[in-house]
Scaffold this active site. Structure first.
Site, PDB file in Angstrom:
ATOM      1  N   GLY A  54       0.813  -1.222   0.000  1.00  0.00           N
ATOM      2  CA  GLY A  54       0.000   0.000   0.000  1.00  0.00           C
ATOM      3  C   GLY A  54       0.836   1.257   0.000  1.00  0.00           C
ATOM      4  N   LYS A 102       4.733  12.413  -2.093  1.00  0.00           N
ATOM      5  CA  LYS A 102       5.533  11.274  -1.633  1.00  0.00           C
ATOM      6  C   LYS A 102       6.414  11.745  -0.484  1.00  0.00           C
ATOM      7  CE  LYS A 102       8.764   7.692  -3.157  1.00  0.00           C
ATOM      8  NZ  LYS A 102       9.327   7.011  -4.325  1.00  0.00           N
ATOM      9  N   GLY A 160       6.906   6.779   6.769  1.00  0.00           N
ATOM     10  CA  GLY A 160       6.090   7.544   5.812  1.00  0.00           C
ATOM     11  C   GLY A 160       6.799   8.755   5.236  1.00  0.00           C
ATOM     12  N   ARG A 178       4.118  14.172  -7.095  1.00  0.00           N
ATOM     13  CA  ARG A 178       4.104  13.420  -8.349  1.00  0.00           C
ATOM     14  C   ARG A 178       2.753  13.633  -9.046  1.00  0.00           C
ATOM     15  NH1 ARG A 178       6.624   7.543  -6.789  1.00  0.00           N
ATOM     16  NH2 ARG A 178       4.619   7.160  -5.772  1.00  0.00           N
ATOM     17  N   ARG A 209      -1.203   0.377  -9.731  1.00  0.00           N
ATOM     18  CA  ARG A 209      -0.104  -0.573  -9.957  1.00  0.00           C
ATOM     19  C   ARG A 209      -0.659  -1.978 -10.163  1.00  0.00           C
ATOM     20  NH1 ARG A 209       4.000   2.036  -6.571  1.00  0.00           N
ATOM     21  NH2 ARG A 209       3.168   4.106  -6.156  1.00  0.00           N
ATOM     22  N   ASP A 220       4.506  -4.220  -7.269  1.00  0.00           N
ATOM     23  CA  ASP A 220       3.899  -2.994  -6.715  1.00  0.00           C
ATOM     24  C   ASP A 220       4.554  -1.754  -7.305  1.00  0.00           C
ATOM     25  OD1 ASP A 220       5.982  -4.272  -5.033  1.00  0.00           O
ATOM     26  OD2 ASP A 220       5.969  -2.346  -3.996  1.00  0.00           O
TER      27      ASP A 220
HETATM   28  P1  AMP Z   1       9.286   0.452  -2.701  1.00  0.00           P
HETATM   29  O1  AMP Z   1       9.541  -0.914  -3.243  1.00  0.00           O
HETATM   30  O2  AMP Z   1      10.487   1.145  -2.154  1.00  0.00           O
HETATM   31  O3  AMP Z   1       8.566   1.297  -3.708  1.00  0.00           O
HETATM   32  O4  AMP Z   1       8.312   0.325  -1.440  1.00  0.00           O
HETATM   33  C1  AMP Z   1       7.686  -0.858  -1.037  1.00  0.00           C
HETATM   34  C2  AMP Z   1       6.630  -0.577   0.001  1.00  0.00           C
HETATM   35  O5  AMP Z   1       7.208   0.035   1.144  1.00  0.00           O
HETATM   36  C3  AMP Z   1       5.527   0.364  -0.439  1.00  0.00           C
HETATM   37  O6  AMP Z   1       4.335  -0.083   0.129  1.00  0.00           O
HETATM   38  C4  AMP Z   1       5.941   1.681   0.145  1.00  0.00           C
HETATM   39  O7  AMP Z   1       4.851   2.538   0.367  1.00  0.00           O
HETATM   40  C5  AMP Z   1       6.575   1.261   1.450  1.00  0.00           C
HETATM   41  N1  AMP Z   1       7.559   2.223   1.942  1.00  0.00           N
HETATM   42  C6  AMP Z   1       8.794   2.481   1.442  1.00  0.00           C
HETATM   43  N2  AMP Z   1       9.418   3.416   2.171  1.00  0.00           N
HETATM   44  C7  AMP Z   1       8.569   3.778   3.162  1.00  0.00           C
HETATM   45  C8  AMP Z   1       8.619   4.709   4.255  1.00  0.00           C
HETATM   46  N3  AMP Z   1       9.700   5.466   4.488  1.00  0.00           N
HETATM   47  N4  AMP Z   1       7.542   4.796   5.048  1.00  0.00           N
HETATM   48  C9  AMP Z   1       6.447   4.039   4.842  1.00  0.00           C
HETATM   49  N5  AMP Z   1       6.342   3.147   3.861  1.00  0.00           N
HETATM   50  C10 AMP Z   1       7.381   3.004   3.015  1.00  0.00           C
HETATM   51 MG    MG Z   2       6.963   1.273  -4.476  1.00  0.00          MG
END
Ligand code: AMP
Ligand code: MG
Length: 539
Positions: free
Chosen positions: A105, A128, A141, A198, A205, A280
């Site tokens: 998510g 973001k 987050g 963005r 996705r 994703d």
């Molecule tokens: P990514 O593969 O880096 O695009 O992220 C994989 C998952 O981790 C996604 O659900 C992102 O929303 C979550 N995510 C990545 N970095 C953070 C963060 N700093 N805080 C919260 N969720 C994150």
């Molecule tokens: Mg991602």
């Protein structure tokens, strides 16, 4: 044209038409029975604009002057909502590094709403790094300046390269510090927090569909699929017929396969490595999405990955991207199966992916070499040999293809090995020995012969060839060390290098002699420096 942010018109179709999570408290949880959860951005101390993209403002009918308005950083730093905004985060799952990961998510992305511009186009605005959401799991987050500069610049660079991508309106620092263990070595550092806004027709996705299928929430799967077809694929709707049925779903999946194939061909053409091709991170619209530990090939090497997290398995290395996209499409096919209930046409669509990718890759290779068309009988071998030669030494991909567009001698016997290599010598990271020169010179002679034949058959000449080549072989790409230099300056409060790079990358195919210094191999100091070659996911 409108002049202020308050004049933006929102028409939030997703929020209006799809099931919301009834829980509106912001705490981490599994969310079922809903496509999204309402959540507000977290307030930040001192939002300051670092950079904005006027081309993206224009998509919203906003003039460049909007970036100078005091309100701008407040809104796009997440402190202030405009009338009509309905912030929310979406639920999705995904296959990460080949394994089903369950609910992921929007953990640090918040959709503000859908702008309907004066042309009738819809653009979703998404922050973001604007604070935790129900999908943040164990993370914060947030996003840091380092990764946000990279996302902002690369989104726009890709657009100007002609590669489908989500866009970036703005980059704002938050005035807060964010703790990150960049090297995963137990030494977290405080880094400046930042938020990118963005912009895309949608951020849906593959994983948005996978999660509902995996949970057996087939009604939600169908609602999201129908919504996506109506909003993102309206050309598939035949207004004479009864509505969306199995045929529509199949056409839709075929469309996704086709645009994904085209996207992969683009990445391979420009030497882009995404680094985290989990399902994703695959856009249903075939856009490049989620710029994390991505990188650009410098020395041509199909085995290269910029992502330290992937250094062992190298699942997402440059050369495997087209195959990984196919694997990801197969996961999407599984997820959509309950809507279609037939295997064969889904397999056929995956086969069509292969065909479309091959078609695009061949066309691109012909253009990269300046040939009128790809003649498999001879060009298959010519290109295979080229890729081998490029791998046999450390040869900069971007510089090589630009130099290859130089005029060639009329008589192929006129040049010695050395003279042939001189044409592309600037692309070598270390001086080639005599054997290496011979291998390259032999390939160049074959290339020159093939060109002569093409010139005779198709009335081409060196000048037309150069034009054709320089229209697909960029002169300027966002090399990691260039991005890192801009980041280092921005961290000191100097945004000028972000601006300069944005400006150069607006015209990546143009000569721009005033920026010749940016048409250079990665300097040796950057070879092993953090951020300049390898990157971690920690951002
Ligand atoms: P990514 O593969 O880096 O695009 O992220 C994989 C998952 O981790 C996604 O659900 C992102 O929303 C979550 N995510 C990545 N970095 C953070 C963060 N700093 N805080 C919260 N969720 C994150
Ligand atoms: Mg991602």
């Amino acid at each position: 044209m409108i002049t202020t942010l308050n004049q933006l018109r929102f028409d939030n179709r997703m929020v209006r038409e799809l099931p919301a999570d009834p829980e509106t408290e912001n705490y981490r949880r599994q969310v079922s029975g809903a496509v999204y959860s309402r959540v507000n951005p977290t307030l930040v101390k001192n939002p300051q604009l670092v950079a904005g993209a006027k081309e993206v403002a224009a998509l919203l009918n906003l003039p460049e002057s909007v970036f100078a308005q005091a309100e701008f950083a407040q809104v796009f730093g997440g402190n202030q909502l405009l009338d009509g905004m309905e912030p929310h985060a979406c639920c999705y799952g995904g296959h990460q590094f080949g394994n089903w990961a369950g609910q992921l998510g929007d953990g640090r992305a918040i959709n503000l709403g859908e702008v309907r511009n004066q042309q009738g186009d819809y653009w979703t605005l998404q922050l973001k790094g604007a604070g935790p959401t129900p999908y943040s799991r164990t993370a914060d987050g947030l996003a840091v300046l380092r990764s946000s500069v990279r996302e902002f610049l690369c989104s726009e660079a890709m657009f100007h390269l002609g590669v489908p991508t989500t866009r970036a309106l703005s980059l704002v620092t938050t005035g807060e510090w964010v703790r990150r263990d960049m090297f995963y070595d137990g030494n977290p550092q405080l880094e400046p927090g930042a938020i990118v806004c963005r912009v895309a027709p949608s951020f849906t996705r593959f994983g948005n569909f996978e999660i509902f299928s995996a949970r057996g929430e087939i009604d939600l799967l169908k609602q999201l699929a129908d919504f996506t077809i109506r909003t993102d694929f309206p050309h598939l709707l035949d207004h004479k017929s009864a509505g969306i049925g199995v045929d529509t779903y199949l056409q839709w999946f075929n469309d996704i396969c086709r645009t994904t194939a085209q996207l992969m061909a683009h990445w391979m053409r420009v030497g882009f490595v995404h680094g985290v091709m989990n399902t994703d991170n695959m856009s249903i619209l075939g856009l490049t999405i989620d710029y994390g530990p991505y990188g650009w090939l410098e020395g041509y090497d199909p085995d290269w990955t910029p992502n330290t997290t992937d250094a062992q398995g190298r699942r997402y290395r440059y050369g495997t991207q087209p195959r990984v996209a196919l694997w990801n499409l197969a996961q999407l096919a599984n997820a959509l199966y309950p809507l279609i209930n037939a295997v064969e046409p889904l397999q056929q669509a995956l086969e069509n992916y292969r065909i479309e990718y091959e078609r695009c890759a061949q066309r691109d290779m012909a253009n990269k070499l300046g040939l009128s068309q790809f003649d498999p009988a001879q060009d298959q071998v010519l290109t295979e040999n080229l890729l081998q030669v490029l791998q046999s030494a450390e040869i900069d991909m971007t510089i090589f293809y630009r130099k290859l567009a130089s005029p060639l001698p009329a008589d192929i016997h006129q040049y010695t090995d050395q003279q042939w290599v001189d044409i592309v010598r600037d692309a070598y990271y270390s001086a080639p020995n005599a054997d290496a020169e011979m291998v390259m010179a032999n390939w160049m002679r074959n290339y020159a012969l093939r060109l002569q034949q093409d010139y005779v058959l198709n009335g081409n000449d060196d000048q037309q060839r150069r034009q054709r080549m320089n229209a697909v072989n960029p002169k300027y790409v966002l090399r990691n060390y260039l991005a890192q230099q801009a980041i280092d300056k921005a961290a000191q409060g100097d945004n000028s290098e972000v601006e300069t790079l944005l400006q150069i990358l607006r015209n990546p195919y143009a000569e721009q002699p005033e920026y010749e210094a940016y048409f250079a191999k990665r300097p040796e100091w950057a070879r092993h420096k953090a951020g300049c070659s390898m990157l971690s996911c920690s951002s």
